[in-house]
Design a protein around this motif. Structure first.
Motif, mmCIF file in Angstrom:
data_model
loop_
_atom_site.group_PDB
_atom_site.id
_atom_site.type_symbol
_atom_site.label_atom_id
_atom_site.label_comp_id
_atom_site.label_asym_id
_atom_site.label_seq_id
_atom_site.Cartn_x
_atom_site.Cartn_y
_atom_site.Cartn_z
ATOM 1 N N PHE A 128 0.856 -1.174 0.000
ATOM 2 C CA PHE A 128 0.000 0.000 0.000
ATOM 3 C C PHE A 128 0.898 1.232 0.000
ATOM 4 O O PHE A 128 1.909 1.280 0.701
ATOM 5 C CB PHE A 128 -0.898 0.029 1.240
ATOM 6 N N ARG A 129 0.530 2.230 -0.808
ATOM 7 C CA ARG A 129 1.330 3.452 -0.903
ATOM 8 C C ARG A 129 0.415 4.674 -0.830
ATOM 9 O O ARG A 129 -0.553 4.782 -1.578
ATOM 10 C CB ARG A 129 2.125 3.466 -2.210
ATOM 11 N N PHE A 130 0.740 5.599 0.068
ATOM 12 C CA PHE A 130 -0.002 6.849 0.181
ATOM 13 C C PHE A 130 0.722 7.914 -0.628
ATOM 14 O O PHE A 130 1.915 8.162 -0.417
ATOM 15 C CB PHE A 130 -0.099 7.283 1.646
ATOM 16 N N SER A 131 0.022 8.533 -1.562
ATOM 17 C CA SER A 131 0.663 9.540 -2.408
ATOM 18 C C SER A 131 -0.393 10.364 -3.129
ATOM 19 O O SER A 131 -1.591 10.080 -3.056
ATOM 20 C CB SER A 131 1.583 8.877 -3.438
ATOM 21 N N VAL A 132 0.091 11.360 -3.812
ATOM 22 C CA VAL A 132 -0.757 12.156 -4.700
ATOM 23 C C VAL A 132 -0.530 11.674 -6.115
ATOM 24 O O VAL A 132 0.603 11.648 -6.595
ATOM 25 C CB VAL A 132 -0.430 13.658 -4.603
ATOM 26 N N SER A 133 -1.583 11.243 -6.788
ATOM 27 C CA SER A 133 -1.443 10.775 -8.159
ATOM 28 C C SER A 133 -2.730 11.023 -8.921
ATOM 29 O O SER A 133 -3.805 11.168 -8.334
ATOM 30 C CB SER A 133 -1.078 9.282 -8.203
ATOM 31 N N GLU A 134 -2.611 11.066 -10.234
ATOM 32 C CA GLU A 134 -3.762 11.362 -11.091
ATOM 33 C C GLU A 134 -4.563 10.112 -11.411
ATOM 34 O O GLU A 134 -5.785 10.137 -11.463
ATOM 35 C CB GLU A 134 -3.280 12.022 -12.387
ATOM 36 N N PRO B 111 4.415 8.572 8.822
ATOM 37 C CA PRO B 111 5.241 7.625 9.571
ATOM 38 C C PRO B 111 6.255 6.976 8.640
ATOM 39 O O PRO B 111 6.104 6.990 7.418
ATOM 40 C CB PRO B 111 4.219 6.593 10.080
ATOM 41 N N ARG B 112 7.270 6.387 9.233
ATOM 42 C CA ARG B 112 8.272 5.685 8.444
ATOM 43 C C ARG B 112 7.643 4.442 7.815
ATOM 44 O O ARG B 112 6.830 3.750 8.444
ATOM 45 C CB ARG B 112 9.441 5.275 9.334
ATOM 46 N N ALA B 113 8.002 4.167 6.572
ATOM 47 C CA ALA B 113 7.507 2.968 5.889
ATOM 48 C C ALA B 113 7.904 1.731 6.666
ATOM 49 O O ALA B 113 8.928 1.704 7.345
ATOM 50 C CB ALA B 113 8.073 2.911 4.468
ATOM 51 N N ARG B 114 7.058 0.702 6.586
ATOM 52 C CA ARG B 114 7.376 -0.504 7.324
ATOM 53 C C ARG B 114 6.846 -1.741 6.610
ATOM 54 O O ARG B 114 5.985 -1.654 5.722
ATOM 55 C CB ARG B 114 6.806 -0.437 8.730
ATOM 56 N N VAL C 170 3.810 -4.510 2.637
ATOM 57 C CA VAL C 170 4.703 -3.354 2.623
ATOM 58 C C VAL C 170 3.823 -2.114 2.715
ATOM 59 O O VAL C 170 2.968 -1.887 1.852
ATOM 60 C CB VAL C 170 5.557 -3.315 1.343
ATOM 61 N N LEU C 171 4.014 -1.329 3.754
ATOM 62 C CA LEU C 171 3.192 -0.142 4.005
ATOM 63 C C LEU C 171 4.057 1.099 3.862
ATOM 64 O O LEU C 171 4.913 1.370 4.709
ATOM 65 C CB LEU C 171 2.582 -0.210 5.401
ATOM 66 N N ASP C 172 3.851 1.833 2.783
ATOM 67 C CA ASP C 172 4.641 3.027 2.486
ATOM 68 C C ASP C 172 3.744 4.248 2.683
ATOM 69 O O ASP C 172 2.820 4.482 1.911
ATOM 70 C CB ASP C 172 5.159 2.958 1.046
#
Length: 214
Positions: free
Chosen positions: A46-52, A101-104, A85-87
């Protein structure tokens, strides 16, 4: 599409994307985590980000080897192990006033018929969902917001980061709290019943917002 929703100046949306690991490559998931039923030995991210959209979405960073993540979690009958994997993304992608938080990495031991959402709840509470079953927060991050549009004036960055292996001290059979507070949201059983939890890209977010206006 963006013009039709009155967000002509939006650079994208701030949300959690969901990924499958195929060999050495991250592949954008085609189903939501409440639908996917991984097998023992699978790696998902899983990734948290800004994307279109899905093509623009940032992938989870760092190594993602099942043998490493689940090294301290031996196989057991009638259960399976899922490496996660949690980013939590970059400071540039974080909502105002929040620090990611730091990725883990974590190894979740769950029943054989469990979904990815079940595995996620095992190691990354509190989770937060909105009324449309969109996954808004993992381990309480972010504290607020859910798939909101981001102005083109807001810059994004992509510094490197290595996920922290939270399974190194032993098998991860219990729930683990993370960076911040947040509502629990609906039960995972309810989420699974609703269908594919959005985390399928900005298009799904746009559809949700359109339904709300209607």
């Amino acid at each position: 599409m963006l013009g039709a929703t009155g967000q002509a100046h939006a650079a994208g949306y701030r949300y959690w994307s969901f990924w499958d690991r195929d060999g050495d490559t991250w592949v954008y998931a085609t189903q939501g985590p409440s639908i996917v039923r991984p097998s023992d030995g699978d790696v998902q991210g899983f990734r948290f980000s800004v994307s279109e959209d899905a093509q623009d979405a940032a992938k989870p960073r760092g190594a993602a080897e099942f043998a490493t993540i689940c090294a301290k979690t031996p196989a057991r009958e009638d259960s399976k192990r899922v490496a996660l994997v949690l980013d939590f993304g970059t400071s540039a992608d974080a909502p105002s006033g929040e620090t990611p938080p730091r990725a883990r990495m974590a190894c979740a031991r769950v029943p054989e018929d469990a979904t990815t959402a079940d595995a996620l709840a095992k190691v990354a509470k509190p989770l937060r969902y909105d009324t449309n079953a969109l996954l808004c927060a993992i381990a309480g991050y972010p504290r607020t917001g859910c798939g909101e549009p981001v102005s083109a004036a807001e810059p994004t960055a992509e510094p490197s980061a290595t996920p922290r292996d939270t399974s190194a001290s032993g098998e991860n059979d219990s729930s683990e709290s993370g960076g911040g507070s947040g509502d629990q949201g609906p039960s995972l059983g309810l989420v699974a019943g609703i269908g594919a939890v959005a985390v399928l890209g900005a298009a799904a977010v746009w559809q949700t917002r359109r339904r709300r206006r209607d």
